[in-house]
Write a protein that holds these residues in place. Structure first.
Motif, PDB file in Angstrom:
ATOM      1  N   CYS A  92       0.882   9.091   0.767  1.00  0.00           N
ATOM      2  CA  CYS A  92       1.818   8.400  -0.118  1.00  0.00           C
ATOM      3  C   CYS A  92       1.600   6.891  -0.100  1.00  0.00           C
ATOM      4  O   CYS A  92       1.723   6.224  -1.130  1.00  0.00           O
ATOM      5  CB  CYS A  92       3.261   8.740   0.270  1.00  0.00           C
ATOM      6  N   VAL A  93       1.234   6.340   1.035  1.00  0.00           N
ATOM      7  CA  VAL A  93       0.983   4.903   1.150  1.00  0.00           C
ATOM      8  C   VAL A  93      -0.315   4.544   0.424  1.00  0.00           C
ATOM      9  O   VAL A  93      -0.395   3.529  -0.274  1.00  0.00           O
ATOM     10  CB  VAL A  93       0.927   4.473   2.630  1.00  0.00           C
ATOM     11  N   ARG A  94      -1.329   5.393   0.560  1.00  0.00           N
ATOM     12  CA  ARG A  94      -2.622   5.127  -0.074  1.00  0.00           C
ATOM     13  C   ARG A  94      -2.582   5.277  -1.599  1.00  0.00           C
ATOM     14  O   ARG A  94      -3.515   4.871  -2.272  1.00  0.00           O
ATOM     15  CB  ARG A  94      -3.697   6.037   0.515  1.00  0.00           C
ATOM     16  N   THR A  95      -1.512   5.847  -2.143  1.00  0.00           N
ATOM     17  CA  THR A  95      -1.397   5.980  -3.600  1.00  0.00           C
ATOM     18  C   THR A  95      -1.388   4.615  -4.270  1.00  0.00           C
ATOM     19  O   THR A  95      -1.872   4.461  -5.370  1.00  0.00           O
ATOM     20  CB  THR A  95      -0.120   6.771  -3.961  1.00  0.00           C
ATOM     21  N   GLY A  96      -0.836   3.624  -3.616  1.00  0.00           N
ATOM     22  CA  GLY A  96      -0.823   2.267  -4.157  1.00  0.00           C
ATOM     23  C   GLY A  96       0.387   2.016  -5.045  1.00  0.00           C
ATOM     24  O   GLY A  96       1.382   2.738  -5.001  1.00  0.00           O
ATOM     25  N   THR A  97       0.283   0.990  -5.876  1.00  0.00           N
ATOM     26  CA  THR A  97       1.396   0.578  -6.723  1.00  0.00           C
ATOM     27  C   THR A  97       1.423   1.400  -8.007  1.00  0.00           C
ATOM     28  O   THR A  97       0.414   1.521  -8.693  1.00  0.00           O
ATOM     29  CB  THR A  97       1.286  -0.922  -7.072  1.00  0.00           C
ATOM     30  N   LEU A  98       2.588   1.934  -8.317  1.00  0.00           N
ATOM     31  CA  LEU A  98       2.796   2.680  -9.559  1.00  0.00           C
ATOM     32  C   LEU A  98       3.244   1.687 -10.628  1.00  0.00           C
ATOM     33  O   LEU A  98       4.175   0.917 -10.401  1.00  0.00           O
ATOM     34  CB  LEU A  98       3.861   3.756  -9.358  1.00  0.00           C
ATOM     35  N   THR A  99       2.577   1.709 -11.790  1.00  0.00           N
ATOM     36  CA  THR A  99       2.905   0.741 -12.828  1.00  0.00           C
ATOM     37  C   THR A  99       3.215   1.369 -14.180  1.00  0.00           C
ATOM     38  O   THR A  99       3.735   0.700 -15.050  1.00  0.00           O
ATOM     39  CB  THR A  99       1.743  -0.265 -13.029  1.00  0.00           C
ATOM     40  N   ARG A 100       2.879   2.626 -14.382  1.00  0.00           N
ATOM     41  CA  ARG A 100       3.076   3.275 -15.682  1.00  0.00           C
ATOM     42  C   ARG A 100       3.999   4.479 -15.562  1.00  0.00           C
ATOM     43  O   ARG A 100       4.000   5.180 -14.560  1.00  0.00           O
ATOM     44  CB  ARG A 100       1.745   3.736 -16.258  1.00  0.00           C
ATOM     45  N   ALA A 101       4.760   4.700 -16.615  1.00  0.00           N
ATOM     46  CA  ALA A 101       5.657   5.849 -16.661  1.00  0.00           C
ATOM     47  C   ALA A 101       4.853   7.124 -16.450  1.00  0.00           C
ATOM     48  O   ALA A 101       3.767   7.280 -17.001  1.00  0.00           O
ATOM     49  CB  ALA A 101       6.391   5.895 -17.995  1.00  0.00           C
ATOM     50  N   GLY A 102       5.386   8.015 -15.633  1.00  0.00           N
ATOM     51  CA  GLY A 102       4.713   9.274 -15.352  1.00  0.00           C
ATOM     52  C   GLY A 102       3.946   9.278 -14.051  1.00  0.00           C
ATOM     53  O   GLY A 102       3.602  10.340 -13.541  1.00  0.00           O
ATOM     54  N   GLU A 103       3.673   8.110 -13.475  1.00  0.00           N
ATOM     55  CA  GLU A 103       2.965   8.065 -12.200  1.00  0.00           C
ATOM     56  C   GLU A 103       3.929   8.409 -11.067  1.00  0.00           C
ATOM     57  O   GLU A 103       5.124   8.143 -11.144  1.00  0.00           O
ATOM     58  CB  GLU A 103       2.359   6.684 -11.960  1.00  0.00           C
ATOM     59  N   ALA A 104       3.386   8.983  -9.989  1.00  0.00           N
ATOM     60  CA  ALA A 104       4.222   9.375  -8.857  1.00  0.00           C
ATOM     61  C   ALA A 104       3.445   9.241  -7.554  1.00  0.00           C
ATOM     62  O   ALA A 104       2.228   9.391  -7.518  1.00  0.00           O
ATOM     63  CB  ALA A 104       4.704  10.814  -9.027  1.00  0.00           C
ATOM     64  N   ALA A 105       4.184   8.946  -6.488  1.00  0.00           N
ATOM     65  CA  ALA A 105       3.660   8.978  -5.123  1.00  0.00           C
ATOM     66  C   ALA A 105       4.484  10.029  -4.394  1.00  0.00           C
ATOM     67  O   ALA A 105       5.714   9.981  -4.411  1.00  0.00           O
ATOM     68  CB  ALA A 105       3.797   7.618  -4.459  1.00  0.00           C
ATOM     69  N   ILE A 106       3.802  10.967  -3.757  1.00  0.00           N
ATOM     70  CA  ILE A 106       4.491  12.099  -3.145  1.00  0.00           C
ATOM     71  C   ILE A 106       4.177  12.145  -1.660  1.00  0.00           C
ATOM     72  O   ILE A 106       3.018  12.084  -1.251  1.00  0.00           O
ATOM     73  CB  ILE A 106       4.051  13.415  -3.825  1.00  0.00           C
ATOM     74  N   CYS A 107       5.224  12.287  -0.862  1.00  0.00           N
ATOM     75  CA  CYS A 107       5.077  12.465   0.578  1.00  0.00           C
ATOM     76  C   CYS A 107       5.532  13.884   0.888  1.00  0.00           C
ATOM     77  O   CYS A 107       6.736  14.168   0.923  1.00  0.00           O
ATOM     78  CB  CYS A 107       5.907  11.446   1.351  1.00  0.00           C
TER      79      CYS A 107
END
Length: 127
Positions: A92-107
């Motif tokens: 989840c940390v390595r996913t980076g910064t989410l900037t667009r609608a629809g992006e997700a970081a999952i732990c």
């Protein structure tokens, strides 16, 4: 023997139109809508919501997920990211910064999802 030209003037017109269409597509993708709202969900329940456009400065929030795991989320007008987590794999940390609608970081170990929603074609309400 007749000589044949490699390109006819009509061919150049076709390639010019193709290059123009590629440029328009690249511009449309670059200007696609950005995510307006960040949601943090733990085990399917929304526990935190932030309107990114209304933030005047970056905001750091610690969220407790399943199994007592803690995730640190940083919200700003530019996007949102999980910057620290007590989970073992750190995906989840390595996913980076989410900037667009629809992006997700999952732990997965913490059963926590950080995602962006907003208007436009890139919006993903369900995954």
């Amino acid at each position: 023997m007749t000589t044949r030209k490699f390109f006819h003037p009509k061919d150049l017109l076709f390639f010019g139109a193709l290059a123009f269409a590629a440029g328009v597509l690249a511009l449309a993708l670059a200007l696609s809508p950005r995510g307006a709202t960040a949601l943090v969900e733990v085990e399917g329940q929304v526990v935190l919501t932030r309107e990114l456009a209304s933030l005047s400065a970056p905001e750091e929030v610690t969220v407790t997920g399943a199994n007592g795991m803690e995730l640190t989320c940083v919200f700003s007008q530019e996007g949102v990211a999980i910057t620290a987590s007590s989970c073992p794999d750190q995906t989840c940390v390595r996913t980076g910064t989410l900037t667009r609608a629809g992006e997700a970081a999952i732990c997965l170990p913490a059963r926590t999802v950080l995602r962006l929603t907003g208007s436009g074609w890139a919006d993903a309400q369900a995954y």
